[in-house]
Write a protein that holds these residues in place. Structure first.
Motif: not given
Length: 773
Positions: A635-640, A665-669, A689-701
């Motif tokens: 997994t990849v975490q965007v830190l900044r 945010t959409q670009g990170i998704g 939408l359950e199988s289509y993985r959208l970014p969550l709040a914790g995925d986006v700095p």
């Protein structure tokens, strides 16, 4: 006091927050019944049986319509290649074959299920390269009979499964490659991306007095009017589109969807209002998503590492019908070099018919994957040369006076260096490189983009109490471009609080033409039109107030809710008094404004099939991202994440930052999570939408934003486009950062954990082999 550049509440904020706003999906009419579509379960096949009798026999069913009940005509935004219903063949999963109207939604769906539909499956054209082979089955065997929507003079290169093509082949490319010291080659593959708005598509159709009225939540009401008129073979004036609050669109609600079916069902049901609403799965599998594409790029370098020529080829998935996609084939020419000098450049862009749902606009359109390809390629070149990635970009960066591949000249490209400097001040590149830890990486990229120039119109009407109404067909697609931008521009011009400016929802019978919420155009184009209209209001206010104040109109000014004598603020009269006086003497006060941006000069002979010839009102963008990769899970975490963006001028700080944060945010998704994968049968693998993985709040700095203000003289208060630019570069910078973190190139989007782990394992195997040697 000026309200430009100030934080003001959205004019639609309270209604949305309280639940009072009526979204399109909420709208109901007295006596309304419900509709449902019978959709093809396969992506390619021949209809062998279609029996609607079982549905018609059900109590409470008012109408069932098929191709036999619709006009024998084709419709389309650019090319008239689509019928309302499939008749003999189905070309994609979810294509409508019939429609029913019944007393309730449940009954309508039961009746749709009762329709007998038998289809003989045929091979599906899915693979983009294979679709272009001479022996490939044709998605449209009768493609030659299709006519451009604007007439035969508007035709463009197309044949067979090639839905559109644009080619630029300047002299010197082959010579440069022949003498090159080094040639660097790459291929990039991206998947489709679903706009994933919260409100599914819906429509309420009404046929009365020989006219169709359609209620819908739509980004471009005049476009849906034109498409309904094409499908139903009536004059555009026979169709009225009434807009409602939009629960998100991001480009997917720019063309007609359910509207013509609701209208036709209402006519078949003898004028009863008919409502259609997509289920989420219906919406997902038929939405005009961002297209999948293959981009191949190679660059020729001299002995110093300078790029002396480039060749870029992109093959993009059109789906079964064209929509607005043929225009977008031109964008490859404008992005092929990114923002870097690269010598003569050959560009070939092909749009391919496939047996899949038609693709369409999604914020940033195909710039997202073109910049991903160009910027990953720049990193690859730097790696081959063993030079710093940032310095290599600066070495090739556009400067003022840069002549582009289409002959357009950039007079303000020096803003790009300002963007690099703004990012450098906040996150020094050398410091980030020096402090790197294992599995951490950084990426940087830059872009330029257009502000959509299409026309807009507005009427500003002054009420007798001193408040103002803006009547326009422009829509606020959640961006705040109308509810903040246009509202603040009119308030500033009239010297009244933004809370005293009301903007109507669109109605094509009432408001003049507007080209819709697309391409970052609304604040600039509709704001300018509203400003022009407000200026007419001011002129009329001064003329009436001159008699009240016994002063010359030229000696008056409008400010702080009054009309007053310049230099003598005590000699004034409230705007409300002037407006009321006008109503009873010369008539109510209102003004009208229209605005369209002309295209910059270009060389019309630079390419064939160039339907979008130049980029008006350009803006400039630099992004940087820092990421961390988990070597165990991949997994990849965007830190900044940092953005320096040229905006012309900030009208609304909250609106501007909201667009930047939303676009990133959409670009990170797009970069890490989202994709609509297509199987060999042409059907989507992700269907909810359950199988289509959208970014969550914790995925986006939280994005660190540095606005660069260079007011445009033609824009309202200097404004340029804002909304699209932020999504152009996240895929590029994140892919560069992840590749930097693991020491292996990752060239496909999205970057999945599985691909990260595979790359790490490949790197370990190579390290082991090197150790053995």
């Amino acid at each position: 006091m000026s309200v430009i550049g100030e934080r003001v509440p959205r004019s639609d904020g309270r209604a949305k927050a309280s639940g009072e706003a009526e979204y399109g999906v909420d709208h109901a009419e007295p006596g309304m019944i419900w509709g449902a579509l019978v959709r093809s379960p396969v992506s390619s096949g021949r209809i062998t049986r279609l029996d609607t009798a079982p549905a018609l026999a059900m109590p409470g069913v008012h109408a069932v319509v098929t191709a036999a009940d619709a006009p024998d005509t084709r419709a389309g935004w650019v090319l008239r290649d689509q019928r309302l219903f499939a008749a003999d063949r189905v070309l994609y999963e979810g294509q409508p074959v019939a429609a029913v109207a019944a007393d309730t939604l449940e009954l309508a769906r039961e009746a749709a299920a009762a329709v007998v539909l038998e289809i003989e499956p045929l091979p599906a054209v899915v693979d983009l390269d294979a679709a272009l082979r001479p022996d490939a089955p044709l998605v449209h065997p009768d493609w030659e009979s299709y006519v451009p929507a604007l007439g035969p003079d508007a035709d463009y290169p197309r044949h067979g499964n090639l839905a559109a093509e644009s080619v630029s082949d300047p002299p010197g490319v082959d010579d440069a490659f022949a003498r090159a010291h080094r040639v660097v080659t790459d291929e990039f593959v991206v998947q489709r991306q679903y706009q994933a708005y919260i409100e599914p598509k819906s429509a309420v159709g009404i046929y009365r007095d020989g006219r169709f009225t359609v209620h819908t939540a739509h980004q471009f009401p005049y476009n849906v009017r034109d498409r309904v008129s094409q499908f139903l073979d009536v004059r555009p004036s026979a169709v009225r589109i009434v807009g409602h609050t939009i629960g998100g669109g991001f480009g997917a609600k720019l063309d007609a969807a359910l509207e013509p079916y609701a209208a036709l069902l209402s006519k078949a049901a003898r004028g009863r209002a008919v409502k259609l609403v997509n289920t989420r799965t219906e919406d997902l599998i038929t939405c005009p998503s961002r297209e999948g594409a293959i981009t191949r790029v190679r660059s020729a370098l001299d002995e110093d590492g300078t790029i002396i020529a480039r060749e870029l080829e992109v093959i993009a998935d059109n789906g079964a019908y064209s929509g607005e996609m043929p225009w977008l084939a031109s964008i490859a020419l404008h992005c092929a070099r990114g923002v870097y000098r690269a010598g003569p450049t050959r560009v070939t862009a092909r749009l391919v018919y496939t047996n899949t749902a038609p693709t369409g606009a999604f914020r940033g359109v195909n710039g997202t994957y073109l910049y991903h390809a160009v910027e990953r390629h720049m990193d690859h070149i730097a790696a081959e040369l063993g030079v710093d990635r940032r310095e290599y970009r600066l070495r090739h960066l556009f400067d003022d006076g840069e002549e582009l591949l289409n002959g357009q000249v950039l007079t303000d490209a020096g803003i790009l260096r300002e963007g690099f400097e703004a990012i450098e001040a906040a996150a020094p590149w050398a410091k980030l490189e020096a402090e790197r830890r294992p599995y951490r990486g950084i990426g940087i990229a830059a872009a330029w983009w257009l502000t959509n120039p299409m026309p807009g119109t507005a009427v500003v009407k002054l009420h007798e109490d001193g408040t103002a109404a803006v009547i326009t067909a422009a829509t606020d697609n959640g961006s705040g471009a109308v509810s903040m931008g246009v509202t603040q521009i009119v308030a500033e011009r009239l010297g009244i609080p933004p809370s005293d400016v009301f903007v109507t929802l669109p109605d094509t019978d009432v408001a003049g033409f507007d080209a819709g919420s697309q391409g970052s155009r609304t604040t600039r184009i509709v704001g300018k039109a509203s400003q022009i209209a407000a200026d007419e209001v001011i002129t009329k206010l001064k003329d009436v107030a001159a008699g009240l104040l016994e002063a010359a109109a030229d000696d008056l000014e409008v400010a702080d809710g009054t009309v007053r004598v310049k230099g003598a603020p005590g000699t004034s009269v409230p705007i409300a008094v002037v407006a009321a006086t006008a109503t009873n003497t010369v008539g109510p006060i209102q003004g009208t404004g229209s605005f369209v941006t002309p295209f910059p000069d270009f060389n019309p002979g630079c390419a064939t099939g160039l339907m979008l010839p130049s980029f008006p009102t350009p803006t400039y963008h630099v992004h940087l991202a820092e990421v961390e990769v988990d070597p165990v899970t991949g997994t990849v975490q965007v830190l900044r994440y940092l953005v320096a963006q040229e905006v012309g001028a900030v009208i609304s700080p909250d609106g501007t930052y909201g667009q930047v944060m939303g676009g990133v945010t959409q670009g990170i998704g797009y970069a890490l999570h989202e994709s609509l994968r297509i199987g060999e049968d042409g059907r989507y693998r992700e269907r909810t939408l359950e199988s289509y993985r959208l970014p969550l709040a914790g995925d986006v700095p939280r994005v660190e934003f540095f606005p660069l203000e260079h007011p445009d003289p033609d824009g309202p208060h200097g404004a340029k486009g804002v909304g699209e630019g932020p999504i152009l570069l996240p895929a590029a910078v994140i892919a560069n950062a992840v590749s930097d973190a693991i020491g292996r190139p990752l060239n496909n989007i999205p970057i999945t954990p599985e691909e990260v782990l595979a790359a790490l394992q490949t790197a370990e195997l190579r390290n082991d082999e090197e150790h053995v040697r």
